[in-house]
Design an enzyme around this catalytic site. Structure first.
Site, PDB file in Angstrom:
ATOM      1  N   ASP A   1      -1.622   6.865   6.290  1.00 38.26           N
ATOM      2  CA  ASP A   1      -2.687   5.981   5.847  1.00 38.26           C
ATOM      3  C   ASP A   1      -2.993   5.067   7.042  1.00 38.26           C
ATOM      4  O   ASP A   1      -2.183   4.208   7.394  1.00 38.26           O
ATOM      5  CB  ASP A   1      -2.178   5.160   4.645  1.00 38.26           C
TER       6      ASP A   1
ATOM      7  N   LYS B   1     -12.662  -1.390   7.417  1.00 34.96           N
ATOM      8  CA  LYS B   1     -12.046  -2.341   8.337  1.00 34.96           C
ATOM      9  C   LYS B   1     -12.550  -2.091   9.762  1.00 34.96           C
ATOM     10  O   LYS B   1     -13.212  -2.929  10.336  1.00 34.96           O
ATOM     11  CB  LYS B   1     -10.533  -2.275   8.248  1.00 34.96           C
TER      12      LYS B   1
ATOM     13  N   TRP C   1       0.834  -1.212   0.000  1.00 36.55           N
ATOM     14  CA  TRP C   1       0.000   0.000   0.000  1.00 36.55           C
ATOM     15  C   TRP C   1       0.861   1.252   0.000  1.00 36.55           C
ATOM     16  O   TRP C   1       0.560   2.237  -0.673  1.00 36.55           O
ATOM     17  CB  TRP C   1      -0.992   0.001   1.161  1.00 36.55           C
TER      18      TRP C   1
HETATM   19  C1  LIG Z   1      -3.303   0.042   4.568  1.00 34.42           C
HETATM   20  C2  LIG Z   1      -4.192   0.103   3.374  1.00 34.42           C
HETATM   21  N1  LIG Z   1      -4.171   1.195   2.585  1.00 34.42           N
HETATM   22  C3  LIG Z   1      -4.958   1.299   1.502  1.00 34.42           C
HETATM   23  C4  LIG Z   1      -5.811   0.290   1.133  1.00 34.42           C
HETATM   24  C5  LIG Z   1      -6.670   0.453  -0.088  1.00 34.42           C
HETATM   25  O1  LIG Z   1      -7.897   0.855   0.353  1.00 34.42           O
HETATM   26  P1  LIG Z   1      -9.157   1.064  -0.623  1.00 34.42           P
HETATM   27  O2  LIG Z   1      -9.551  -0.285  -1.103  1.00 34.42           O
HETATM   28  O3  LIG Z   1     -10.152   1.716   0.291  1.00 34.42           O
HETATM   29  O4  LIG Z   1      -8.737   1.960  -1.724  1.00 34.42           O
HETATM   30  C6  LIG Z   1      -5.888  -0.851   1.923  1.00 34.42           C
HETATM   31  C7  LIG Z   1      -6.812  -1.941   1.575  1.00 34.42           C
HETATM   32  O5  LIG Z   1      -6.857  -2.991   2.147  1.00 34.42           O
HETATM   33  C8  LIG Z   1      -5.053  -0.956   3.068  1.00 34.42           C
HETATM   34  O6  LIG Z   1      -5.082  -2.035   3.835  1.00 34.42           O
END
Ligand SMILES: Cc1ncc(COP(=O)(O)O)c(C=O)c1O
Length: 362
Positions: free
Chosen positions: A174, A198, A106
């Site tokens: 994030d 989550k 991520w």
């Molecule tokens: C730490 C983290 N950042 C970003 C994301 C991506 O999120 P989204 O699907 O809401 O774009 C995730 C998805 O699991 C994640 O775990």
């Protein structure tokens, strides 16, 4: 005819378990939302009934997370992934640098988006160790536009325990997979963002907590919908927001209040994770944790079995026993139990028992 549904233990990584009390309340209110004769999804987003839901969710978030006055809460769409782009679009100009800490997939995705707008660079990385730890030596410059971190690495099961002190360099996090799992000193951050799916509710809402000076200094040459200022000026009602998701988020926050707030929740999250980590640590190497002990996540517990065939058998038997979502991330493999806020202690106890039993039988 009423169907009998086999009870499951939901360890999904996201979307993931929601508090059953919240689901039951939503069910009760579904057809006649607070005397309106319709569901919350059918209300106008400009109606006073909806506005109350919207504002209550914002107020609850500010209160529970102890958000200081100089910050605003925004409800956006596009997931955490759109934030990967909105952050550099708003805060990074051509030729300007931003520091990114590479703690996994991520973080890398966020980094890749920043490359489209300016010059991001790695302040630290755990890549060479397959992201099994959180690096603690960051190298960055005082004139960087910002530093970006991922507070909890959903795929690898690592989590920051202490956040870096970055002085005047804006720290952006994030927090998609550990937001509101514990108390956090918000004043350390210029911005925090998280997809709701989550710890906070269903997918479709992205929570942004942003310091107001960041909004003021953002790049004005950004499309309207992608400017933080647009949503700030309009109380996240510039266009039609995901009303049902925001309603659910507000109800999940109400449930957190009833549980005693973030301190109570943090204590429970620690206890839940310990149940499973202890099963790993006491297994004499039958289960092997991925994360280094000091970087272990209290939200995503990642482990492998020493033998691949046995791992396959473990996952199959876990599935049959009603454990859902125990498979590791598609590109990484292994096993992962996500023990977010709404996963009950009983589910973690059951998984622990299952792990011990499986080891005894194999
Ligand atoms: C730490 C983290 N950042 C970003 C994301 C991506 O999120 P989204 O699907 O809401 O774009 C995730 C998805 O699991 C994640 O775990």
């Amino acid at each position: 005819m009423k169907q009998t549904i086999q009870p499951v233990y939901n360890f999904n990584a996201g979307p993931s378990a929601l508090p059953s009390a919240v689901l039951e309340k939503a069910q009760q209110e579904l057809l006649n939302f607070r005397g309106t004769g319709m569901s919350v999804m059918e209300l106008s987003h400009r109606s006073s009934t909806y506005e109350e839901v919207h504002n209550k969710a914002i107020t609850r978030l500010k209160t529970l997370f102890s958000i200081p006055e100089n910050y605003e809460v925004l409800f956006l769409q596009g997931g955490a992934s759109l934030q990967f782009s909105m952050i550099p679009m708003n805060f990074l100009q051509q030729g300007q640098k931003a520091a990114y800490v590479n703690t996994g997939v991520w973080a890398e995705k966020a980094f890749a988006e920043a490359k489209l707008f300016g010059e991001p660079y790695e302040a630290a990385s755990s890549k060479e160790s397959n992201h099994c730890f959180i690096p603690n030596n960051l190298s960055y410059n005082q004139d960087d536009a910002y530093i970006h971190i991922t507070s909890n690495n959903t795929i690898y099961g690592t989590q920051w325990k202490d956040f870096p002190e970055t002085g005047d360099v804006p720290l952006i996090a994030d927090m998609s997979s550990d937001i509101m799992s514990k108390t956090v000193d918000i004043s350390k951050f210029a911005m925090i963002y998280a997809g709701a799916q989550k710890n906070l509710g269903p997918s479709g809402v992205t929570v942004v907590i942003i310091r107001k000076d960041m909004i003021e200094k953002a790049n004005p040459n950004v499309p309207t919908m992608l400017k933080y200022s647009t949503h700030y000026k309009n109380n996240s009602l510039f266009n039609t927001p995901p009303t049902f998701g925001i309603y659910m988020l507000g109800e999940v926050l109400g449930w957190i209040e009833e549980k005693g707030g973030l301190q109570a929740l943090a204590k429970q999250n620690e206890e839940k994770a310990k149940l499973i980590y202890d099963a790993i640590d006491e297994s004499n190497g039958f289960y092997v944790g991925h994360a280094e002990p000091e970087s272990r996540s209290l939200m995503n517990i990642t482990f492998r079995l020493a033998d691949q065939e046995l791992e396959k058998k473990f996952l199959e038997e876990a599935k049959q026993a009603g454990f859902v979502g125990i498979n590791g991330y598609r590109t990484v493999g292994g096993c992962r139990a996500s023990t977010y806020n709404a996963v009950p202690v009983e589910a973690c106890m059951a998984l622990r028992e299952f792990m011990i039993q499986f080891q005894n039988n194999n």
